[in-house]
Write a protein that holds these residues in place. Structure first.
Motif, PDB file in Angstrom:
ATOM      1  N   GLU A  23      59.373  32.614  45.291  1.00 15.37           N
ATOM      2  CA  GLU A  23      58.278  32.617  44.333  1.00 15.37           C
ATOM      3  C   GLU A  23      57.665  34.000  44.290  1.00 15.37           C
ATOM      4  OE1 GLU A  23      54.064  30.885  44.994  1.00 15.37           O
ATOM      5  OE2 GLU A  23      55.177  29.280  43.984  1.00 15.37           O
ATOM      6  N   VAL A  24      57.388  34.490  43.081  1.00 12.18           N
ATOM      7  CA  VAL A  24      56.758  35.798  42.935  1.00 12.18           C
ATOM      8  C   VAL A  24      55.504  35.631  42.076  1.00 12.18           C
ATOM      9  CG1 VAL A  24      58.263  36.385  40.984  1.00 12.18           C
ATOM     10  CG2 VAL A  24      57.113  38.205  42.263  1.00 12.18           C
ATOM     11  N   GLU A  25      54.366  35.915  42.674  1.00 13.31           N
ATOM     12  CA  GLU A  25      53.089  35.795  41.971  1.00 13.31           C
ATOM     13  C   GLU A  25      52.702  37.160  41.409  1.00 13.31           C
ATOM     14  OE1 GLU A  25      48.617  33.955  42.650  1.00 13.31           O
ATOM     15  OE2 GLU A  25      49.615  34.960  44.324  1.00 13.31           O
ATOM     16  N   VAL A  26      52.399  37.195  40.106  1.00 14.25           N
ATOM     17  CA  VAL A  26      52.136  38.456  39.423  1.00 14.25           C
ATOM     18  C   VAL A  26      50.783  38.386  38.720  1.00 14.25           C
ATOM     19  CG1 VAL A  26      52.955  40.087  37.690  1.00 14.25           C
ATOM     20  CG2 VAL A  26      54.607  38.785  39.068  1.00 14.25           C
ATOM     21  N   LEU A  27      49.880  39.286  39.106  1.00 15.28           N
ATOM     22  CA  LEU A  27      48.589  39.379  38.447  1.00 15.28           C
ATOM     23  C   LEU A  27      48.717  40.308  37.244  1.00 15.28           C
ATOM     24  CD1 LEU A  27      45.094  39.856  39.997  1.00 15.28           C
ATOM     25  CD2 LEU A  27      45.821  41.323  38.124  1.00 15.28           C
ATOM     26  N   HIS A  28      48.260  39.829  36.085  1.00 15.34           N
ATOM     27  CA  HIS A  28      48.276  40.654  34.883  1.00 15.34           C
ATOM     28  C   HIS A  28      47.187  40.170  33.931  1.00 15.34           C
ATOM     29  CE1 HIS A  28      50.155  37.671  32.126  1.00 15.34           C
ATOM     30  NE2 HIS A  28      50.692  37.215  33.233  1.00 15.34           N
ATOM     31  N   TYR A  29      46.980  40.951  32.865  1.00 15.13           N
ATOM     32  CA  TYR A  29      45.974  40.575  31.868  1.00 15.13           C
ATOM     33  C   TYR A  29      46.536  40.690  30.461  1.00 15.13           C
ATOM     34  CZ  TYR A  29      45.260  45.623  32.704  1.00 15.13           C
ATOM     35  OH  TYR A  29      45.444  46.974  32.928  1.00 15.13           O
ATOM     36  N   TRP A  53      58.578  32.382  38.806  1.00 18.38           N
ATOM     37  CA  TRP A  53      57.459  33.250  38.434  1.00 18.38           C
ATOM     38  C   TRP A  53      56.171  32.441  38.473  1.00 18.38           C
ATOM     39  CZ3 TRP A  53      57.175  38.355  36.161  1.00 18.38           C
ATOM     40  CH2 TRP A  53      55.938  38.663  35.598  1.00 18.38           C
ATOM     41  N   GLN A  54      55.154  32.976  39.142  1.00 19.40           N
ATOM     42  CA  GLN A  54      53.841  32.330  39.158  1.00 19.40           C
ATOM     43  C   GLN A  54      52.835  33.262  38.487  1.00 19.40           C
ATOM     44  OE1 GLN A  54      52.472  30.868  42.954  1.00 19.40           O
ATOM     45  NE2 GLN A  54      50.371  30.612  42.247  1.00 19.40           N
ATOM     46  N   ASP A  55      52.312  32.828  37.359  1.00 18.21           N
ATOM     47  CA  ASP A  55      51.340  33.626  36.616  1.00 18.21           C
ATOM     48  C   ASP A  55      49.989  33.656  37.324  1.00 18.21           C
ATOM     49  OD1 ASP A  55      52.088  35.052  34.396  1.00 18.21           O
ATOM     50  OD2 ASP A  55      51.943  33.368  33.020  1.00 18.21           O
ATOM     51  N   LEU A  75      41.072  41.064  49.929  1.00 24.13           N
ATOM     52  CA  LEU A  75      40.163  41.029  51.078  1.00 24.13           C
ATOM     53  C   LEU A  75      40.255  39.708  51.837  1.00 24.13           C
ATOM     54  CD1 LEU A  75      36.998  42.796  49.588  1.00 24.13           C
ATOM     55  CD2 LEU A  75      38.701  43.733  51.159  1.00 24.13           C
ATOM     56  N   LYS A  76      40.714  38.679  51.177  1.00 24.39           N
ATOM     57  CA  LYS A  76      40.922  37.377  51.836  1.00 24.39           C
ATOM     58  C   LYS A  76      42.304  37.277  52.477  1.00 24.39           C
ATOM     59  CE  LYS A  76      37.825  34.863  48.693  1.00 24.39           C
ATOM     60  NZ  LYS A  76      37.740  33.877  47.577  1.00 24.39           N
ATOM     61  N   GLY A  77      43.094  38.342  52.370  1.00 21.35           N
ATOM     62  CA  GLY A  77      44.421  38.345  52.964  1.00 21.35           C
ATOM     63  C   GLY A  77      45.455  37.600  52.156  1.00 21.35           C
ATOM     64  N   ARG A  78      45.201  37.385  50.863  1.00 25.57           N
ATOM     65  CA  ARG A  78      46.137  36.639  50.018  1.00 25.57           C
ATOM     66  C   ARG A  78      46.491  37.437  48.754  1.00 25.57           C
ATOM     67  NH1 ARG A  78      44.494  32.652  47.557  1.00 25.57           N
ATOM     68  NH2 ARG A  78      42.225  32.845  47.753  1.00 25.57           N
ATOM     69  N   PRO A  79      47.083  38.622  48.915  1.00 29.39           N
ATOM     70  CA  PRO A  79      47.407  39.413  47.721  1.00 29.39           C
ATOM     71  C   PRO A  79      48.566  38.791  46.952  1.00 29.39           C
ATOM     72  CG  PRO A  79      48.418  40.409  49.633  1.00 29.39           C
ATOM     73  CD  PRO A  79      47.554  39.280  50.149  1.00 29.39           C
ATOM     74  N   PRO A  80      48.634  39.040  45.650  1.00 27.29           N
ATOM     75  CA  PRO A  80      49.823  38.636  44.892  1.00 27.29           C
ATOM     76  C   PRO A  80      50.982  39.558  45.256  1.00 27.29           C
ATOM     77  CG  PRO A  80      48.393  39.945  43.516  1.00 27.29           C
ATOM     78  CD  PRO A  80      47.655  39.759  44.816  1.00 27.29           C
ATOM     79  N   ALA A  81      52.181  39.189  44.846  1.00 32.30           N
ATOM     80  CA  ALA A  81      53.335  40.055  45.097  1.00 32.30           C
ATOM     81  C   ALA A  81      53.202  41.362  44.321  1.00 32.30           C
ATOM     82  CB  ALA A  81      54.626  39.337  44.714  1.00 32.30           C
TER      83      ALA A  81
END
Length: 419
Positions: A23-29, A53-55, A75-81
């Motif tokens: 699974e790859v989590e991607v932050l975008h706008y 893909w995880q949006d 900061l919570k230790g849970r960055p996206p990929a």
């Protein structure tokens, strides 16, 4: 150990089919029609390799909301990929130790031979690649409804004097002159193109890249504000504030012009329109041969305590972004040009071919400058002070001399906050 695991995953990903789906989590706008269509290209390629893909979508043009949410997650230790981050903010995340070393992938795919230095330098922290570019945008574009201008027997303006004459005729005929949303980043985009137009590349570099106080408080900045305030007279703000809503006004013939980066072209393409027939893309008056650039990129975050399949999925994301097939199809949909300069532009439309030619020419002539409005010329902190001050002066114009003084102080304060 984590580095060895990643190196093994890179080699496996380049040599063998994917065995374990990750699974790859991607932050975008990217949420507009053209943007979403472009991003679907990447989603499909990742899915074809067996990954999920995880949006992680944070709406809001310009990405300010996305960056606030990203900071909270990291900061919570849970960055996206991966996260859509630009310019000097890539360096900030890298300095803090949160970004991944991508040199193994870069060497395998020969990034140094495919990316121009101006792009590669933004993706690196020191000598390490920590982010991957998806495109190059030009922000100093004037988008034109060609049939509307043809009916009024008006040519696309090349100077501000020609623009003012055209604007008078357009308004007299009952059309909006410039479509623009009442948002700080859109005001900043308009302002930076005028700064380049009035002051030229050397002034732009001194004031908005180097943040030289004397350049910011100069008579040139006063002339920039004089033109900016005059241009505001040709804009009617309403309740349609998103940039793509205003692109639609040009597409639908409600407005003649929009000054916006070439992500706007994705909306024209999504509407089935053809450049030079249904619409025109021309440099903002006074900026022919000059290029304000914005690079969309994904910073790649270190993933700790995760399954190897997630590392493989993250590597697959990076490799796919730099593939020729992705760079071509994505940018044809997005409206931008590839970050890679080793590709043929034969399959791209007239606007994209013009943009690539101007990009290469401006680079050779020292007329290629990073966008302050879109985070390539400065840090997010200075950019925010720039946004706020331009928005304030848009809402309550003052004299050009006072405006230049206020902007100089705002940018200087932003620099002090960083220090």
């Amino acid at each position: 150990m984590r580095t060895l695991l990643r190196q093994a995953a890179v080699i496996a990903g380049l040599a063998l089919p994917v065995v374990h789906a990750g699974e790859v989590e991607v932050l975008h706008y990217w949420t507009s029609g053209g943007e979403a269509a472009a991003l679907d290209v990447l989603k499909q390629q990742i899915s074809a390799e067996g990954h999920q893909w995880q949006d992680f979508v944070i709406a809001g043009g310009g990405g300010g909301n996305a960056m606030a949410e990203l900071q909270s997650r990291v900061l919570k230790g849970r960055p996206p990929a991966a996260a859509q981050i630009k310019g000097l903010d890539i360096q900030r995340w890298a300095r803090l130790g949160f970004l991944e070393d991508l040199n193994n992938i870069a060497e395998q795919q020969q990034w140094d031979n495919k990316l121009p230095p101006v792009v590669a330098d933004v993706m690196k922290h020191g000598d390490q690649y920590v982010a991957v570019p998806v495109n190059v945008h030009r922000t100093n574009w004037l988008w034109v409804n060609k049939p509307l201008l043809d009916r009024l027997n008006i040519s696309a303006p090349q100077t501000w004097e020609e623009f003012d004459v055209a604007a008078e005729a357009i308004r007299a005929a009952g059309y909006q002159v410039i479509a623009q949303g009442d948002q700080p980043w859109q005001h900043a985009t308009l302002f930076e193109t005028i700064a380049l137009s009035i002051g030229g590349p050397e002034y732009y570099q001194a004031a908005y890249v180097d943040h030289d106080f004397s350049a910011l408080k100069s008579s040139t900045t006063e002339a920039v504000f004089e033109r900016y305030f005059k241009l505001l007279n040709w804009i009617t703000f309403d309740d349609q504030n998103e940039w793509n809503e205003n692109t639609a006004k040009v597409i639908n013939g409600e407005a003649a012009f929009q000054i916006m980066g070439d992500w706007a072209k994705g909306e024209f393409k999504n509407a089935g329109l053809t450049p030079r027939e249904d619409y025109l893309c021309v440099p903002v008056p006074g900026t022919a041969g000059q290029f304000l650039f914005n690079i969309d990129s994904f910073a790649i975050f270190q993933l700790r305590d995760v399954e190897n399949s997630q590392i493989e999925a993250q590597n697959a994301l990076v490799q796919n972004i730099m593939s020729e097939s992705f760079q071509r199809t994505f940018n044809q949909n997005k409206g931008s040009i590839p970050a890679r300069t080793d590709m043929s532009m034969a399959d791209f439309d007239a606007c994209a071919r013009s943009s690539m030619n101007d990009f290469l020419a401006a680079s050779a002539n020292n007329a290629l400058k990073p966008s302050i409005a879109h985070g390539l010329a400065t840090t997010g902190t200075v950019q925010q002070y720039f946004y706020e001050k331009i928005a304030e002066l848009t809402a309550t114009p003052t004299t050009p001399a006072d405006a230049s003084s206020q902007l100089a102080k705002a940018i200087r304060y932003g620099l002090y906050v960083i220090k």
